[in-house]
Motif scaffolding. Structure first.
Motif, PDB file in Angstrom:
ATOM      1  N   PHE A 103      -2.945   6.241  -3.029  1.00  0.00           N
ATOM      2  CA  PHE A 103      -4.161   5.522  -2.657  1.00  0.00           C
ATOM      3  C   PHE A 103      -3.886   4.279  -1.821  1.00  0.00           C
ATOM      4  O   PHE A 103      -4.753   3.817  -1.083  1.00  0.00           O
ATOM      5  N   ASP A 104      -2.674   3.714  -1.922  1.00  0.00           N
ATOM      6  CA  ASP A 104      -2.320   2.536  -1.136  1.00  0.00           C
ATOM      7  C   ASP A 104      -1.706   2.914   0.214  1.00  0.00           C
ATOM      8  O   ASP A 104      -1.377   2.035   1.008  1.00  0.00           O
ATOM      9  N   TYR A 105      -1.556   4.208   0.474  1.00  0.00           N
ATOM     10  CA  TYR A 105      -0.970   4.654   1.736  1.00  0.00           C
ATOM     11  C   TYR A 105      -2.071   4.852   2.771  1.00  0.00           C
ATOM     12  O   TYR A 105      -2.934   5.714   2.614  1.00  0.00           O
ATOM     13  N   THR A 106      -2.037   4.011   3.821  1.00  0.00           N
ATOM     14  CA  THR A 106      -3.041   4.097   4.884  1.00  0.00           C
ATOM     15  C   THR A 106      -2.414   4.465   6.233  1.00  0.00           C
ATOM     16  O   THR A 106      -3.087   4.410   7.258  1.00  0.00           O
ATOM     17  N   GLY A 107      -1.126   4.800   6.200  1.00  0.00           N
ATOM     18  CA  GLY A 107      -0.441   5.174   7.422  1.00  0.00           C
ATOM     19  C   GLY A 107       0.227   4.016   8.137  1.00  0.00           C
ATOM     20  O   GLY A 107       0.696   4.157   9.263  1.00  0.00           O
ATOM     21  N   GLN A 108       0.275   2.855   7.507  1.00  0.00           N
ATOM     22  CA  GLN A 108       0.887   1.665   8.112  1.00  0.00           C
ATOM     23  C   GLN A 108       2.287   1.428   7.541  1.00  0.00           C
ATOM     24  O   GLN A 108       2.598   1.836   6.415  1.00  0.00           O
TER      25      GLN A 108
END
Length: 186
Positions: A103-108
């Motif tokens: 859930f904390d992975y946004t691709g950054q």
């Protein structure tokens, strides 16, 4: 059945008659019934279990021969268990991946992926591989064990502009080399 303070058979092992087997479990003498052997041919599943167990015995012998590994296993033995038995059990059971928190992975770069991997003895590594919807590799690397001793944390090292269809392949390995994989689709 455990025997309590019986001088006649304390410390002994072997067969008594056709039905009873005396054996040692830790420092205790126990009596079990002799198993009845089937005359039927083994199923494929039985053959696989026997082969795995035989390989586990080979692994356990190697553990016992290595003083450093033996001390690791010896430190975790419980009542009526030996380092050898624990090593066989560890070989026969692969680690489990019980949670992949994305859930904390946004691709950054720097985004966290948290993996909970457990084993009956010890998980030694957790690897992640992130691919896009066309199965092109975005990044891969090793997660780091968190201070709680159960979670593994992976920090993203590359940007991923399109999250839809992204696949995260997680692999957890234990000391004998058993590997479990799980795929998460975003």
């Amino acid at each position: 059945m455990e025997l309590l303070e019986n001088d006649l058979i304390e410390g002994s092992s072997g067969r008594f008659g056709k039905r009873l087997i005396y054996s040692q479990r830790g420092r205790k003498t126990v009596i079990t019934r002799r198993s009845s052997r089937k005359r039927d041919p083994n199923s494929i599943r039985q053959q696989v279990v026997r082969e795995t167990f035989a390989e586990g015995i080979i692994y356990a012998r190697g553990v016992i021969a290595d003083p450093e590994l033996k001390s690791l296993y010896q430190a975790k033995v419980k009542d009526n268990q030996t380092a050898f038995n624990l090593a066989v059990s560890d070989f026969c059971k692969a680690p489990q991946i019980t949670r992949v928190h994305v859930f904390d992975y946004t691709g950054q770069i720097g985004d966290k992926i948290i993996v909970r991997a457990v084993d009956d003895f010890k998980v030694v590594s957790v690897e992640l591989k992130i691919t896009d919807s066309a199965d092109s590799l975005i990044e891969e690397g090793t997660a780091v064990l968190s201070p709680n001793g159960a979670d593994w944390i992976y920090l993203a090292t590359a940007t991923n502009p399109v999250l839809a269809g992204t696949k995260i392949l997680v692999s957890a390995a234990d000391l004998p080399g058993n590997v479990t994989t799980q795929e998460v689709l975003l």
